[in-house]
Design a protein around this motif. Structure first.
Motif, PDB file in Angstrom:
ATOM      1  N   PHE A  84       0.850  -1.186   0.000  1.00  0.00           N
ATOM      2  CA  PHE A  84       0.000   0.000   0.000  1.00  0.00           C
ATOM      3  C   PHE A  84       0.884   1.233   0.000  1.00  0.00           C
ATOM      4  O   PHE A  84       1.835   1.331   0.784  1.00  0.00           O
ATOM      5  N   VAL A  85       0.554   2.177  -0.873  1.00  0.00           N
ATOM      6  CA  VAL A  85       1.343   3.404  -0.985  1.00  0.00           C
ATOM      7  C   VAL A  85       0.424   4.613  -0.922  1.00  0.00           C
ATOM      8  O   VAL A  85      -0.569   4.687  -1.660  1.00  0.00           O
ATOM      9  N   CYS A  86       0.714   5.546  -0.015  1.00  0.00           N
ATOM     10  CA  CYS A  86       0.043   6.843  -0.013  1.00  0.00           C
ATOM     11  C   CYS A  86       1.128   7.914   0.062  1.00  0.00           C
ATOM     12  O   CYS A  86       2.305   7.630  -0.154  1.00  0.00           O
ATOM     13  N   VAL A  87       0.766   9.130   0.344  1.00  0.00           N
ATOM     14  CA  VAL A  87       1.761  10.204   0.327  1.00  0.00           C
ATOM     15  C   VAL A  87       2.641  10.143   1.572  1.00  0.00           C
ATOM     16  O   VAL A  87       3.868  10.038   1.488  1.00  0.00           O
ATOM     17  N   HIS A  88       2.031  10.172   2.751  1.00  0.00           N
ATOM     18  CA  HIS A  88       2.802  10.329   3.982  1.00  0.00           C
ATOM     19  C   HIS A  88       3.066   9.025   4.740  1.00  0.00           C
ATOM     20  O   HIS A  88       3.846   9.016   5.689  1.00  0.00           O
ATOM     21  N   ASN A  89       2.427   7.930   4.328  1.00  0.00           N
ATOM     22  CA  ASN A  89       2.552   6.650   5.037  1.00  0.00           C
ATOM     23  C   ASN A  89       2.288   6.836   6.537  1.00  0.00           C
ATOM     24  O   ASN A  89       2.926   6.197   7.375  1.00  0.00           O
ATOM     25  N   ALA A  90       1.361   7.711   6.840  1.00  0.00           N
ATOM     26  CA  ALA A  90       1.015   7.996   8.230  1.00  0.00           C
ATOM     27  C   ALA A  90      -0.465   7.785   8.485  1.00  0.00           C
ATOM     28  O   ALA A  90      -0.919   7.888   9.623  1.00  0.00           O
ATOM     29  N   GLY A  91      -1.232   7.478   7.435  1.00  0.00           N
ATOM     30  CA  GLY A  91      -2.675   7.360   7.576  1.00  0.00           C
ATOM     31  C   GLY A  91      -3.254   6.206   6.787  1.00  0.00           C
ATOM     32  O   GLY A  91      -3.297   5.065   7.245  1.00  0.00           O
ATOM     33  N   ARG A  92      -3.669   6.480   5.549  1.00  0.00           N
ATOM     34  CA  ARG A  92      -4.388   5.474   4.764  1.00  0.00           C
ATOM     35  C   ARG A  92      -3.610   4.180   4.548  1.00  0.00           C
ATOM     36  O   ARG A  92      -4.135   3.087   4.757  1.00  0.00           O
ATOM     37  N   SER A  93      -2.375   4.291   4.097  1.00  0.00           N
ATOM     38  CA  SER A  93      -1.615   3.076   3.798  1.00  0.00           C
ATOM     39  C   SER A  93      -1.301   2.285   5.065  1.00  0.00           C
ATOM     40  O   SER A  93      -1.274   1.056   5.048  1.00  0.00           O
ATOM     41  N   GLN A  94      -1.090   2.985   6.175  1.00  0.00           N
ATOM     42  CA  GLN A  94      -0.846   2.287   7.436  1.00  0.00           C
ATOM     43  C   GLN A  94      -2.114   1.584   7.924  1.00  0.00           C
ATOM     44  O   GLN A  94      -2.061   0.447   8.423  1.00  0.00           O
ATOM     45  N   MET A  95      -3.255   2.253   7.797  1.00  0.00           N
ATOM     46  CA  MET A  95      -4.521   1.607   8.176  1.00  0.00           C
ATOM     47  C   MET A  95      -4.780   0.385   7.308  1.00  0.00           C
ATOM     48  O   MET A  95      -5.184  -0.676   7.808  1.00  0.00           O
ATOM     49  N   ALA A  96      -4.550   0.535   6.010  1.00  0.00           N
ATOM     50  CA  ALA A  96      -4.791  -0.580   5.094  1.00  0.00           C
ATOM     51  C   ALA A  96      -3.917  -1.779   5.445  1.00  0.00           C
ATOM     52  O   ALA A  96      -4.385  -2.921   5.472  1.00  0.00           O
ATOM     53  N   ALA A  97      -2.641  -1.528   5.726  1.00  0.00           N
ATOM     54  CA  ALA A  97      -1.736  -2.619   6.085  1.00  0.00           C
ATOM     55  C   ALA A  97      -2.186  -3.304   7.374  1.00  0.00           C
ATOM     56  O   ALA A  97      -2.200  -4.535   7.476  1.00  0.00           O
ATOM     57  N   GLY A  98      -2.570  -2.509   8.360  1.00  0.00           N
ATOM     58  CA  GLY A  98      -3.045  -3.074   9.615  1.00  0.00           C
ATOM     59  C   GLY A  98      -4.313  -3.896   9.433  1.00  0.00           C
ATOM     60  O   GLY A  98      -4.479  -4.957  10.064  1.00  0.00           O
TER      61      GLY A  98
END
Length: 211
Positions: A84-98
């Motif tokens: 998963f890749v987003c801009v800041h890797n602090a929100g969407r992509s981290q939630m998706a991975a979790g």
């Protein structure tokens, strides 16, 4: 290392590098591992993390080396790999991975990265994920690197444009989701739940339940 580390931090990094040399014996040379540790420390920005430099550099380098070994066919993939890749890797992509870890029960290996990573995980994201039993305390924003894209079977981007390189034979998707940055907890919960619906569909496609 191109970033100046104090002598104590440097010794800790070297000790952890020795551990990676032992772990990847017969897979990568010490020279390759040292290069990855140095590059990973620089990419993370040592000044941002202070006392956490050794462990974060180690974890980031280790994950990159594992991805490189997979991408080059040195080690076999035992599970589907999702990035998963987003801009800041602090929100969407981290939630998706979790959420993938939660919903797949460990049957899918997942990574996340950012095209312009932030310093820390969004606190509202961490709180919203904790509510459903996903602990984000050990997670940290990471920059996007080539080998994690090459190792992935599925690459899902969220708001980062064309930052992700395209390789043949992979499944690419772009998910249009609101950015949780600067949003209140209720909004972050809504984004989390929308993500969860997509994740459950993805997990069912990649690792179908036995009939």
């Amino acid at each position: 290392m191109s970033q100046a580390l104090d002598p104590i931090t440097h010794r800790h990094v070297q000790k952890l590098t020795d551990g990676l040399v032992d772990e990847f014996v017969g897979v990568f040379s010490r020279q390759t591992i040292e290069r990855y540790v140095t590059e990973s420390t620089d990419l993370l920005g040592a000044a941002r993390f202070n006392d956490f430099v050794p462990v974060l550099s180690y974890r980031f380098a280790r994950e990159r080396l594992k991805a490189l070994a997979q991408a080059e066919g040195i080690v076999a993939k035992e599970q589907p790999e999702v990035l998963f890749v987003c801009v800041h890797n602090a929100g969407r992509s981290q939630m998706a991975a979790g959420l993938v870890r939660l919903r797949s029960n460990g049957r899918i290996h997942v990574r996340s990265a950012g095209s312009a990573p932030d310093d820390t995980i969004n606190p509202a994201v961490a709180e919203a994920m904790e509510e459903i039993g996903v602990d984000m305390d050990e997670e940290f924003p990471k920059p996007l690197t080539d080998e994690v894209v090459r190792a992935a079977d599925v690459v899902i981007t969220m708001g980062c444009g064309d930052a992700c390189p395209i390789y043949p034979g992979k499944r690419y998707e772009d998910w249009a989701l609101d950015d949780p940055a600067g949003q209140d907890l209720e909004t972050v919960r809504r984004i989390r739940d929308e993500l969860d619906e997509r994740i459950q569909t993805l997990v069912a496609e990649l690792v179908p339940s036995p009939a």
